[in-house]
Design an enzyme around this catalytic site. Structure first.
Site, PDB file in Angstrom:
ATOM      1  N   ALA A 131       0.810  -1.223   0.000  1.00 44.49           N
ATOM      2  CA  ALA A 131       0.000   0.000   0.000  1.00 44.49           C
ATOM      3  C   ALA A 131       0.845   1.275   0.000  1.00 44.49           C
ATOM      4  CB  ALA A 131      -0.952   0.001   1.196  1.00 44.49           C
ATOM      5  N   GLY A 132       2.061   1.196   0.530  1.00 47.67           N
ATOM      6  CA  GLY A 132       2.934   2.360   0.497  1.00 47.67           C
ATOM      7  C   GLY A 132       3.320   2.740  -0.917  1.00 47.67           C
ATOM      8  N   HIS A 133       3.686   1.745  -1.725  1.00 44.52           N
ATOM      9  CA  HIS A 133       3.978   2.012  -3.133  1.00 44.52           C
ATOM     10  C   HIS A 133       2.745   2.575  -3.845  1.00 44.52           C
ATOM     11  CE1 HIS A 133       6.991  -1.259  -2.257  1.00 44.52           C
ATOM     12  NE2 HIS A 133       7.770  -0.364  -2.830  1.00 44.52           N
TER      13      HIS A 133
ATOM     14  N   GLN B 140      23.137  -1.207  -4.823  1.00 41.16           N
ATOM     15  CA  GLN B 140      22.865  -0.703  -3.475  1.00 41.16           C
ATOM     16  C   GLN B 140      22.808  -1.821  -2.443  1.00 41.16           C
ATOM     17  OE1 GLN B 140      19.053   1.034  -4.912  1.00 41.16           O
ATOM     18  NE2 GLN B 140      18.168   0.280  -3.004  1.00 41.16           N
TER      19      GLN B 140
ATOM     20  N   LYS C  86       9.699   6.794   4.859  1.00 39.20           N
ATOM     21  CA  LYS C  86      10.181   5.721   5.739  1.00 39.20           C
ATOM     22  C   LYS C  86      11.708   5.685   5.736  1.00 39.20           C
ATOM     23  CE  LYS C  86      10.506   1.499   4.557  1.00 39.20           C
ATOM     24  NZ  LYS C  86      10.277   0.127   4.072  1.00 39.20           N
TER      25      LYS C  86
ATOM     26  N   SER D 122       8.511  -4.121   1.911  1.00 35.64           N
ATOM     27  CA  SER D 122       8.555  -5.392   1.193  1.00 35.64           C
ATOM     28  C   SER D 122       9.254  -6.460   2.018  1.00 35.64           C
ATOM     29  CB  SER D 122       9.286  -5.206  -0.143  1.00 35.64           C
ATOM     30  OG  SER D 122       8.607  -4.269  -0.958  1.00 35.64           O
TER      31      SER D 122
END
Length: 282
Positions: free
Chosen positions: A35-37, A61, A149, A186
């Site tokens: 839901a954040g994406h 990374q 975040k 994730s």
């Protein structure tokens, strides 16, 4: 929605959109959407005529002992979600398309990357900055949207864009959370049921620190100990990577909370490494 794997093809489409007078919003992601994406995409959809979402698990990374191979992936589901949220283009390159075999150029913001996550992940933000700049150059994005975040990440990207005169506006969205306060990630799929049950204590302790500041506490050592004590009592399996109070923009450590202050943390809980933060004073 068009799906691109070739950087040159994406760049050509974005140039055509700009030539037609369309502006472009970019949402860079590593996929496995939650839901954040979706919030980032929905917000970005309202900022520009065209929305580009990138889905790229960026190898540069990840450190040598990190979870690159195990990082959760579901490209088919992610593609459907991006389309449902109005993406005009989904960019899904292979690593070889983004990094030549003799790739030798890196982008860094060392002063902002030296602390917090940069302590245990010394090459992480070099990889983040390099791939984000590549995406900004390929798309010519007018605006790019990131989540809060990873506060350190968006602070570093803001500084990179400012210092290099990149004409992209950077916007950040508040952290999307589960009903019990756990920041969506994730990597939450790594948590066992028992670990998932105690993980909300990360946020609960940060909220307790903010309440203490509101009540007049300014001493950084006492605020840190307040949080660590709660974690020891209610989340004994959690192993803090770091817990720091820093200036929200410079990320320099603070000795007392007399002005703007951010408390940021990373906690290892089982196989998951969870990050979170809270503004103690804005």
């Amino acid at each position: 929605m068009q799906i691109f794997t070739d950087p040159k093809a994406l760049a050509a489409q974005c140039r055509a959109w700009h030539a037609a007078g369309d502006d472009i919003a970019l949402v860079p992601t590593m996929g496995y959407y939650h839901a954040g994406h979706e919030d980032l995409m929905s917000y970005a959809r309202g900022l520009a005529r065209r929305l580009v979402v990138s889905l790229f698990v960026n190898p540069t990374q990840f450190g040598p002992n990190e979870d690159l191979a195990a990082y959760p992936r579901d490209a088919e589901r992610d593609s459907a979600i991006a389309a449902a949220h109005g993406a005009d283009a989904l960019f899904m390159p292979e690593p070889a398309a983004m990094y030549a075999p003799d790739h030798a150029t890196w982008v860094e913001v060392p002063e902002l990357a030296k602390g917090l996550c940069g302590i245990d992940r010394p090459i992480h933000f070099r990889g983040v900055c390099t791939v984000v700049l590549k995406l900004l150059l390929l798309t010519g994005a007018d605006v790019a949207v990131f989540g809060q975040k990873d506060w350190q990440q968006q602070a570093i990207i803001r500084r990179m864009v400012r210092d290099l005169n990149v004409p992209t506006r950077i916007e950040a969205r508040p952290t999307t959370r589960e009903a019990d306060g756990l920041a969506m990630s994730s990597r939450n799929v790594y948590l066992t049921p028992d670990e998932r049950a105690v993980a909300p204590q990360i946020r609960a302790a940060l909220l307790e620190a903010r309440e203490a500041v509101a009540a007049g506490e300014t001493d950084v050592s006492r605020l840190r100990e307040l949080v660590l004590t709660r974690w020891r009592e209610h989340m004994p399996g959690g192993k803090p990577d770091y817990l720091e109070i820093v200036h929200p923009e410079s990320l320099e450590p603070l000795q007392s909370v007399d002005g703007p202050a951010l408390m940021a943390c990373a906690v290892k809980l089982g196989k998951a490494r969870l990050i979170d933060n809270i503004l103690l004073r804005s």
